[in-house]
Design a protein around this motif. Sequence first.
Motif, PDB file in Angstrom:
ATOM      1  N   ASP A   5       0.843  -1.183   0.000  1.00 60.50           N
ATOM      2  CA  ASP A   5       0.000   0.000   0.000  1.00 60.50           C
ATOM      3  C   ASP A   5       0.885   1.243   0.000  1.00 60.50           C
ATOM      4  O   ASP A   5       1.678   1.456   0.924  1.00 60.50           O
ATOM      5  N   ALA A   6       0.771   2.038  -1.050  1.00 54.86           N
ATOM      6  CA  ALA A   6       1.568   3.258  -1.167  1.00 54.86           C
ATOM      7  C   ALA A   6       0.707   4.339  -1.802  1.00 54.86           C
ATOM      8  O   ALA A   6       0.136   4.125  -2.875  1.00 54.86           O
ATOM      9  N   ASP A  89       3.343   8.258  -5.948  1.00 53.31           N
ATOM     10  CA  ASP A  89       3.419   6.805  -5.740  1.00 53.31           C
ATOM     11  C   ASP A  89       4.843   6.370  -5.446  1.00 53.31           C
ATOM     12  O   ASP A  89       5.092   5.601  -4.509  1.00 53.31           O
ATOM     13  N   LEU A  90       5.788   6.836  -6.265  1.00 54.65           N
ATOM     14  CA  LEU A  90       7.182   6.446  -6.078  1.00 54.65           C
ATOM     15  C   LEU A  90       7.703   6.944  -4.737  1.00 54.65           C
ATOM     16  O   LEU A  90       8.399   6.209  -4.014  1.00 54.65           O
ATOM     17  N   GLU A  91       7.369   8.166  -4.384  1.00 48.33           N
ATOM     18  CA  GLU A  91       7.801   8.715  -3.104  1.00 48.33           C
ATOM     19  C   GLU A  91       7.263   7.877  -1.945  1.00 48.33           C
ATOM     20  O   GLU A  91       8.001   7.518  -1.014  1.00 48.33           O
ATOM     21  N   ALA A  92       5.966   7.541  -1.994  1.00 49.94           N
ATOM     22  CA  ALA A  92       5.361   6.757  -0.922  1.00 49.94           C
ATOM     23  C   ALA A  92       5.946   5.349  -0.864  1.00 49.94           C
ATOM     24  O   ALA A  92       6.151   4.788   0.220  1.00 49.94           O
ATOM     25  N   LEU A  93       6.211   4.770  -2.043  1.00 47.30           N
ATOM     26  CA  LEU A  93       6.777   3.422  -2.083  1.00 47.30           C
ATOM     27  C   LEU A  93       8.156   3.393  -1.440  1.00 47.30           C
ATOM     28  O   LEU A  93       8.470   2.489  -0.641  1.00 47.30           O
ATOM     29  N   LEU A  94       8.984   4.373  -1.756  1.00 50.04           N
ATOM     30  CA  LEU A  94      10.321   4.414  -1.163  1.00 50.04           C
ATOM     31  C   LEU A  94      10.253   4.688   0.338  1.00 50.04           C
ATOM     32  O   LEU A  94      11.074   4.169   1.107  1.00 50.04           O
ATOM     33  N   ASP A  95       9.274   5.467   0.756  1.00 51.88           N
ATOM     34  CA  ASP A  95       9.088   5.673   2.193  1.00 51.88           C
ATOM     35  C   ASP A  95       8.759   4.354   2.888  1.00 51.88           C
ATOM     36  O   ASP A  95       9.247   4.081   3.997  1.00 51.88           O
ATOM     37  N   ARG A  96       7.939   3.536   2.238  1.00 56.68           N
ATOM     38  CA  ARG A  96       7.560   2.248   2.824  1.00 56.68           C
ATOM     39  C   ARG A  96       8.723   1.265   2.829  1.00 56.68           C
ATOM     40  O   ARG A  96       8.953   0.542   3.805  1.00 56.68           O
ATOM     41  N   LEU A  97       9.479   1.228   1.747  1.00 58.98           N
ATOM     42  CA  LEU A  97      10.562   0.252   1.626  1.00 58.98           C
ATOM     43  C   LEU A  97      11.825   0.699   2.357  1.00 58.98           C
ATOM     44  O   LEU A  97      12.644  -0.140   2.747  1.00 58.98           O
ATOM     45  N   ASP A  98      12.005   1.996   2.493  1.00 56.20           N
ATOM     46  CA  ASP A  98      13.108   2.577   3.259  1.00 56.20           C
ATOM     47  C   ASP A  98      14.474   1.996   2.872  1.00 56.20           C
ATOM     48  O   ASP A  98      15.180   1.415   3.703  1.00 56.20           O
ATOM     49  N   PRO A  99      14.888   2.137   1.603  1.00 59.73           N
ATOM     50  CA  PRO A  99      16.203   1.627   1.198  1.00 59.73           C
ATOM     51  C   PRO A  99      17.327   2.401   1.883  1.00 59.73           C
ATOM     52  O   PRO A  99      17.153   3.553   2.293  1.00 59.73           O
TER      53      PRO A  99
END
Length: 289
Positions: A5-6, A89-99
Amino acid sequence: MAMIDANGLALHVERMPARMPARTAAGTAPPPTVVLVHGMLIDSLISYYFTLAPRFAAAGLDVIMYDLRGQGLSERPPAGYRLEDHLDDLEALLDRLDPAGPVHLVGNSYGGTIAFGHAARHPGRVASVSMIESEPATAAWSRKMAVNLARGAEELAREGLFAELTEKHGKHVTKRVRSAARLLHSTTTARDVPASRVLDEDAIRSVDCPVLALYGAESELAVQEEWLRSLLPDCRTVVVPDQEHWVLVGATELTGGLILDWIRAHTPVPAHTPIPVHTPVPAAGDVIR
């Protein structure tokens, strides 16, 4: 397969962990992360799954791929397809995955426009950008997208199209084109993308992370490589002969080698990093022969 979910949507995400973690005297260092962003309509993360992703993972990169909203296995909302929606979407996805650390972004076609837009928005979060047959979102880009998407919607509604595709190219290609037709005909994509906020030249100049841009010599986008270099402080362009828009598929080995070298050249790596140098990064505006 993972659904994450992002930004209020379920996005399909695949990861290929680095197979050769970098080691230092203190132990194992986090591998660099590369995020692969695919193109519009008939594309999905599958285009990377069988091209660049395995090679990058084998070279010691942590690979993240995801399906854009409305494409592949990601959720398809009826509206919300402006470029800024994809950037959210990309910003939220990277926030969730936290590379770990800034990521290297690789974008094919529209995916490169997303990657560049993210770098303009979040300069501190991007280590480098590699664009394959792509361009920043400008007013000229918006006008072109309006024409191309309107033409695509009309063509994908043509009677007999899917039967012709199945006969010539098989059911797999037809399935992907049907999905593109559903995206154009059941969502606001064709209206939203041309209505996206665009970048002026000052905003493009503000992108200070390293940018690699690859173009097919027979592509209409190749003419902009000199313009892009004139605006960006750290940019290399490569024109690949005998290629049109589908450089990723038509010159996969060359594309993968050039991008790996670009990432290697712009990653602070510990001693004995496993990321190999495949092809010397060419001079700006070089033509591969």
